[in-house]
Design a protein around this motif. Structure first.
Motif, PDB file in Angstrom:
ATOM      1  N   UNK B  53       0.804  -1.229   0.000  1.00 41.51           N
ATOM      2  CA  UNK B  53       0.000   0.000   0.000  1.00 41.51           C
ATOM      3  C   UNK B  53       0.836   1.278   0.000  1.00 41.51           C
ATOM      4  N   UNK B  54       2.139   1.136   0.250  1.00 41.88           N
ATOM      5  CA  UNK B  54       2.968   2.339   0.380  1.00 41.88           C
ATOM      6  C   UNK B  54       3.006   3.151  -0.911  1.00 41.88           C
ATOM      7  N   UNK B  55       3.345   2.496  -2.013  1.00 40.49           N
ATOM      8  CA  UNK B  55       3.487   3.211  -3.281  1.00 40.49           C
ATOM      9  C   UNK B  55       2.164   3.843  -3.746  1.00 40.49           C
ATOM     10  N   UNK B  56       1.055   3.072  -3.757  1.00 37.80           N
ATOM     11  CA  UNK B  56      -0.213   3.713  -4.130  1.00 37.80           C
ATOM     12  C   UNK B  56      -0.546   4.915  -3.243  1.00 37.80           C
ATOM     13  N   UNK B  57      -0.284   4.809  -1.956  1.00 35.49           N
ATOM     14  CA  UNK B  57      -0.579   5.921  -1.046  1.00 35.49           C
ATOM     15  C   UNK B  57       0.276   7.138  -1.381  1.00 35.49           C
ATOM     16  N   UNK B  62      -1.176  10.751  -0.437  1.00 33.53           N
ATOM     17  CA  UNK B  62      -1.876  10.530   0.827  1.00 33.53           C
ATOM     18  C   UNK B  62      -0.820  10.252   1.912  1.00 33.53           C
ATOM     19  N   UNK B  63      -0.157  11.305   2.343  1.00 32.19           N
ATOM     20  CA  UNK B  63       0.993  11.110   3.226  1.00 32.19           C
ATOM     21  C   UNK B  63       0.591  10.638   4.617  1.00 32.19           C
ATOM     22  N   UNK B  64      -0.615  10.961   5.016  1.00 32.88           N
ATOM     23  CA  UNK B  64      -1.095  10.476   6.317  1.00 32.88           C
ATOM     24  C   UNK B  64      -1.114   8.947   6.318  1.00 32.88           C
ATOM     25  N   UNK B  65      -1.607   8.395   5.216  1.00 30.72           N
ATOM     26  CA  UNK B  65      -1.675   6.940   5.100  1.00 30.72           C
ATOM     27  C   UNK B  65      -0.290   6.320   5.235  1.00 30.72           C
ATOM     28  N   UNK B  66       0.702   6.955   4.611  1.00 27.39           N
ATOM     29  CA  UNK B  66       2.065   6.428   4.678  1.00 27.39           C
ATOM     30  C   UNK B  66       2.577   6.426   6.120  1.00 27.39           C
ATOM     31  N   UNK B  72       1.950   1.035  11.738  1.00 28.05           N
ATOM     32  CA  UNK B  72       1.430  -0.336  11.696  1.00 28.05           C
ATOM     33  C   UNK B  72       2.564  -1.354  11.654  1.00 28.05           C
ATOM     34  N   UNK B  73       3.636  -0.968  10.968  1.00 28.60           N
ATOM     35  CA  UNK B  73       4.771  -1.891  10.863  1.00 28.60           C
ATOM     36  C   UNK B  73       5.352  -2.218  12.229  1.00 28.60           C
ATOM     37  N   UNK B  74       5.216  -1.252  13.130  1.00 28.29           N
ATOM     38  CA  UNK B  74       5.706  -1.475  14.499  1.00 28.29           C
ATOM     39  C   UNK B  74       5.056  -2.697  15.150  1.00 28.29           C
ATOM     40  N   UNK B  75       3.824  -2.956  14.738  1.00 23.93           N
ATOM     41  CA  UNK B  75       3.081  -4.053  15.354  1.00 23.93           C
ATOM     42  C   UNK B  75       3.773  -5.400  15.180  1.00 23.93           C
ATOM     43  N   UNK B  76       4.610  -5.486  14.138  1.00 22.32           N
ATOM     44  CA  UNK B  76       5.214  -6.789  13.880  1.00 22.32           C
ATOM     45  C   UNK B  76       6.249  -7.178  14.920  1.00 22.32           C
ATOM     46  N   UNK B  77       6.641  -6.189  15.704  1.00 22.71           N
ATOM     47  CA  UNK B  77       7.538  -6.534  16.811  1.00 22.71           C
ATOM     48  C   UNK B  77       6.853  -7.483  17.782  1.00 22.71           C
ATOM     49  N   UNK B  78       5.518  -7.388  17.825  1.00 22.21           N
ATOM     50  CA  UNK B  78       4.803  -8.247  18.772  1.00 22.21           C
ATOM     51  C   UNK B  78       4.869  -9.713  18.359  1.00 22.21           C
TER      52      UNK B  78
END
Lengths: 63, 299
Positions: B53-57, B62-66, B72-78
């Protein structure tokens, strides 16, 4: 590393003088066969390991 | 975001695919099949979706989305925490524990593989943006292959020579079990001693250089080797029978690691294979030769 607990001594009666004020129970056996049996049983029951000090004294240690 | 469907779908597809390829059932039987697979495929899918989704955003400005994607990527630490907690919980049920270093290593690998899915999806969408469908496929395939190569862990076989030796019994009653003059265990029961004499084997792991020596000296690394060998060749062990516990100890003079074990399958070649295929833990790896003091002192 966890601490290691000395649980008991197992010796033959004739080796009595080899342990002085052990702090943990001392089990006496009348012969080698009984010594082996007591040590084996105690080890299985108390989840310990039998070590042979080489002078007739067996110790039970919880590793 | 009209017109980006194909781009996003391709990114998600490739990202999830690479995550699934990385999930292999091998001797470790970890992650568990089938439920562990579902968990990790789903998480891989989410990671790939984020990456795609990064490139389309960005294209939509849509910089807020980025920014939110970054959070959200931080969540993968869990994921790492999840794997670590799980493995630590079941550690008590293992006859030969993995050890915390091995657990930490496994947990880290699982976290990293989700980023692999994310990066693959991201690069795929970039490829798609510039060169359309074929470009996306090629870019995604290449980056996945490249990252897969990079993420291969060294094994013990890469840094050490492995030999199998007979056990030696020393001491006044022959109750000290050792290998190459290094006493490793004292067994007080004749029954246990006979079993060691009959089916016990000694393994010599000889480091190839000083880096390897320092790595193998790590307690966690040694426990990992013991766990893997016991896992692959079986070990005669049960609750209350501690006399047959496999051990790995160090020769302080040479840095060789000696290991004693009573395997269920005492095949020499297989023992070597099992030891050499044990991964080198990232956390255990040492490189003293890279330092000035270490390399100068080594000669």
């Amino acid at each position: 590393m966890e601490s290691k607990d000395l649980k008991a001594f197992v010796i033959k009666e004739e080796d009595k003088e080899k342990i002085d004020n052990g702090g943990v129970p001392v089990f006496y056996a009348s012969d080698d066969e009984e010594l082996e049996y007591i040590a084996m049983l105690m080890a299985r029951i108390t989840d310990t390991m039998v070590h042979d000090l080489g002078n007739g004294v067996r110790i039970l240690i919880n590793h | 975001m009209d017109g980006y469907e194909q781009m996003i779908l391709l990114g998600i597809g490739l990202g999830t695919l690479i995550r699934m390829i990385e999930l292999k059932v091998d001797y470790r039987q970890y992650p568990g099949y089938p439920h562990g697979y579902v968990v990790h495929t789903t998480l891989g899918f989410i990671a790939a979706a984020l990456g795609a989704l990064v490139i389309p955003a960005l294209l939509e400005e849509n910089y807020v989305a980025v920014t939110i994607l970054g959070a959200a990527a931080q969540q993968f630490q869990s994921i790492r925490t999840m794997e670590r907690d799980f493995l630590t919980e079941i550690e008590e049920t293992e006859l030969v524990p993995r050890g915390i270093a091995y657990i930490e290593n496994i947990a880290k690998v699982f976290e990293a593989r989700n980023y692999l899915a994310m990066i693959t999806a991201f690069i795929t969408t970039i490829g798609y943006y510039f060169f359309n469908l074929i470009g996306g496929l090629i870019a995604g395939g290449l980056i996945a292959y490249f990252l897969d190569r990079v993420m291969v862990q060294d094994t013990v076989g890469n840094i050490a020579n492995i030999r199998v030796k007979d056990l030696e019994f020393s001491g006044p009653t022959g109750s000290n079990i050792g290998v190459e003059d290094v006493v490793m265990m004292n067994v007080g029961l004749n029954e246990a001693l006979e079993e060691w004499e009959k089916s016990g084997i000694g393994i010599v792991i000889e480091p190839k250089d000083d880096d390897a020596r320092a790595t193998l000296a790590n307690i966690g690394q040694r426990q990992a080797i013991v766990h893997d060998v016991a896992n692959q060749l079986g070990v005669k062990l049960d609750i209350g029978v501690v006399d047959y516990t496999p051990l790995a100890r160090l020769n302080l003079d040479t840095g060789r690691v000696y290991m004693i074990i009573i395997p269920i399958e005492p095949d020499e070649e297989c023992v070597k294979e099992a030891v050499s295929s044990t991964p080198i833990l990232e956390e255990a790896r040492r490189r003293p030769l890279e330092s000035k003091a270490g390399s100068a002192a080594a000669d």
